[in-house]
Design an enzyme around this catalytic site. Structure first.
Site, mmCIF file in Angstrom:
data_model
loop_
_atom_site.group_PDB
_atom_site.id
_atom_site.type_symbol
_atom_site.label_atom_id
_atom_site.label_comp_id
_atom_site.label_asym_id
_atom_site.label_seq_id
_atom_site.Cartn_x
_atom_site.Cartn_y
_atom_site.Cartn_z
ATOM 1 N N SER A 14 1.643 0.702 -3.802
ATOM 2 C CA SER A 14 2.086 -0.617 -3.315
ATOM 3 C C SER A 14 3.383 -0.470 -2.538
ATOM 4 O O SER A 14 4.406 -0.042 -3.089
ATOM 5 C CB SER A 14 2.318 -1.570 -4.484
ATOM 6 O OG SER A 14 3.011 -2.706 -3.999
ATOM 7 N N HIS A 39 -1.549 -0.292 -0.589
ATOM 8 C CA HIS A 39 -1.655 -1.631 -1.192
ATOM 9 C C HIS A 39 -0.566 -2.530 -0.603
ATOM 10 O O HIS A 39 0.626 -2.218 -0.686
ATOM 11 C CB HIS A 39 -1.499 -1.496 -2.705
ATOM 12 C CG HIS A 39 -1.772 -2.738 -3.471
ATOM 13 N ND1 HIS A 39 -3.046 -3.204 -3.743
ATOM 14 C CD2 HIS A 39 -0.927 -3.623 -4.051
ATOM 15 C CE1 HIS A 39 -2.978 -4.308 -4.459
ATOM 16 N NE2 HIS A 39 -1.689 -4.601 -4.660
ATOM 17 N N ASP A 41 1.156 -6.028 -0.754
ATOM 18 C CA ASP A 41 1.373 -7.173 -1.646
ATOM 19 C C ASP A 41 2.027 -8.330 -0.895
ATOM 20 O O ASP A 41 3.223 -8.281 -0.589
ATOM 21 C CB ASP A 41 2.298 -6.764 -2.794
ATOM 22 C CG ASP A 41 1.560 -6.064 -3.919
ATOM 23 O OD1 ASP A 41 0.463 -6.534 -4.295
ATOM 24 O OD2 ASP A 41 2.085 -5.055 -4.437
ATOM 25 N N MET A 43 3.201 -12.174 -0.948
ATOM 26 C CA MET A 43 3.563 -13.237 -1.901
ATOM 27 C C MET A 43 4.154 -14.421 -1.151
ATOM 28 O O MET A 43 5.021 -14.241 -0.294
ATOM 29 C CB MET A 43 4.596 -12.714 -2.890
ATOM 30 C CG MET A 43 4.145 -11.474 -3.633
ATOM 31 S SD MET A 43 5.438 -10.918 -4.747
ATOM 32 C CE MET A 43 4.651 -9.472 -5.462
ATOM 33 N N HIS A 72 -3.487 -7.452 -0.817
ATOM 34 C CA HIS A 72 -3.507 -8.289 -2.024
ATOM 35 C C HIS A 72 -2.758 -9.578 -1.718
ATOM 36 O O HIS A 72 -1.523 -9.586 -1.697
ATOM 37 C CB HIS A 72 -2.858 -7.510 -3.174
ATOM 38 C CG HIS A 72 -2.796 -8.239 -4.472
ATOM 39 N ND1 HIS A 72 -2.035 -7.792 -5.536
ATOM 40 C CD2 HIS A 72 -3.388 -9.383 -4.904
ATOM 41 C CE1 HIS A 72 -2.165 -8.614 -6.561
ATOM 42 N NE2 HIS A 72 -2.972 -9.601 -6.201
ATOM 43 N N MET A 74 -1.319 -12.834 -2.711
ATOM 44 C CA MET A 74 -0.888 -13.710 -3.809
ATOM 45 C C MET A 74 -0.361 -14.986 -3.169
ATOM 46 O O MET A 74 0.840 -15.266 -3.122
ATOM 47 C CB MET A 74 0.185 -12.997 -4.646
ATOM 48 C CG MET A 74 -0.404 -11.865 -5.487
ATOM 49 S SD MET A 74 0.846 -10.700 -6.067
ATOM 50 C CE MET A 74 0.905 -9.621 -4.645
ATOM 51 N N MET A 143 -5.396 -7.786 -12.835
ATOM 52 C CA MET A 143 -3.932 -7.705 -12.925
ATOM 53 C C MET A 143 -3.528 -7.281 -14.336
ATOM 54 O O MET A 143 -3.967 -7.872 -15.324
ATOM 55 C CB MET A 143 -3.284 -9.057 -12.603
ATOM 56 C CG MET A 143 -3.357 -9.481 -11.146
ATOM 57 S SD MET A 143 -2.726 -8.274 -9.957
ATOM 58 C CE MET A 143 -1.006 -8.111 -10.477
HETATM 59 C C1 DX5 Z 1 2.640 -7.454 -8.585
HETATM 60 C C2 DX5 Z 1 2.019 -6.650 -7.467
HETATM 61 C C3 DX5 Z 1 1.869 -5.198 -7.793
HETATM 62 C C4 DX5 Z 1 3.162 -4.487 -8.023
HETATM 63 C C5 DX5 Z 1 2.915 -3.152 -8.638
HETATM 64 O O1 DX5 Z 1 2.561 -8.792 -8.263
HETATM 65 O O2 DX5 Z 1 0.737 -7.150 -7.176
HETATM 66 O O3 DX5 Z 1 1.118 -4.545 -6.788
HETATM 67 O O4 DX5 Z 1 3.909 -4.337 -6.866
HETATM 68 O O5 DX5 Z 1 4.147 -2.572 -8.877
HETATM 69 P P1 DX5 Z 1 4.418 -1.639 -10.134
HETATM 70 O O6 DX5 Z 1 3.488 -0.488 -10.010
HETATM 71 O O7 DX5 Z 1 5.849 -1.291 -9.944
HETATM 72 O O8 DX5 Z 1 4.144 -2.464 -11.363
HETATM 73 ZN ZN ZN Z 2 -0.720 -5.993 -5.877
#
Ligand code: DX5
Ligand code: ZN
Length: 221
Positions: A14, A39, A41, A43, A72, A74, A143
């Site tokens: 990520s 990945h 992320d 948000m 991903h 969110m 998750m």
């Molecule tokens: C959380 C994200 C994850 C996160 C993973 O909302 O979707 O992808 O960044 O990070 P680690 O591996 O540090 O938990």
């Molecule tokens: Zn993620």
């Protein structure tokens, strides 16, 4: 000596845990170390209580990343933004079951853009909610932390969900991938591999590792 696990997982680091001031260099670096996806992320500060970055940041990595994007989202009602994340390098766009009024329609929209569909469920969501849509899903993202932040502690309530989707896939003869995200490092990846996961997301464990290649190899099992 016998192998610990029968099979190895794929890994999707990520970029949330990368150094944003030198994102291109960090991505080029991990791409050289045997990773399978990147990945991404995203948000929105609404579906989750944090804002990360949007499609422009992801697109700045086109030409740098040598592996496909695993996006991903969110984001509340992600159908509004799916198009923005379509690039030649985008393999999966994952949306949250909890964020979509019309999940089936959202998955159709992703497929119509030529992208593989992913659906994620939060720790409080039971795995059966996807039963009617499994045929339309190319990857299920379980998750293992509350979405919103990197660096949280792994929740082992994710393990029976991973096994649920593995058994369902066998029973129905489907081929979606099962991915897990949150709190995973070389210290616990054997748990998710044994439960049946195919793709492991790891942020802080990979980007903060003293030896990234070694950590990646160990996470894969
Ligand atoms: C959380 C994200 C994850 C996160 C993973 O909302 O979707 O992808 O960044 O990070 P680690 O591996 O540090 O938990
Ligand atoms: Zn993620």
């Amino acid at each position: 000596m016998a192998e610990m696990n029968e099979r190895r997982a794929l890994i999707s680091p990520s970029i949330l845990a990368a150094d944003f001031a030198r994102l291109g260099e960090d991505v080029a670096d991990v791409c050289k170390r045997g990773i399978d996806y990147l990945h991404v992320d995203v948000m929105d500060g609404n579906f989750v209580p944090n804002i990360s970055f949007g499609s422009a940041v992801m697109k700045s990595l086109n030409g740098i990343s040598t592996v496909p994007y695993d996006v991903h989202l969110m984001v509340e009602e992600p159908i509004r933004y799916i198009k923005d994340f379509v690039t030649d390098n985008t393999e999966f766009i994952t949306v949250h079951q909890e964020a979509c009024k019309d999940l089936a329609g959202t998955l159709r929209a992703i497929h119509e853009l030529g992208i593989k569909t992913g659906v994620s469920i939060k720790p409080g969501t039971s795995p059966e909610v996807l039963d009617d849509l499994l045929q339309e899903i190319d990857m299920i993202l379980v998750m293992s932390v509350e979405p919103g932040f990197g660096g949280q502690k792994f929740m082992d309530s994710s393990l029976p969900k991973i096994s649920y989707y593995r058994d369902k896939r066998d029973e129905l003869g489907l081929n979606y991938l099962i991915e897990v995200d949150g709190g995973i490092s070389s210290a616990n990846s054997n748990l998710v591999i044994d439960a049946g996961v195919d793709v492991i997301v790891a942020g802080s464990a990979v980007f903060n590792a003293a030896d990234r290649t070694d950590e990646i190899e160990k996470i894969k099992g």
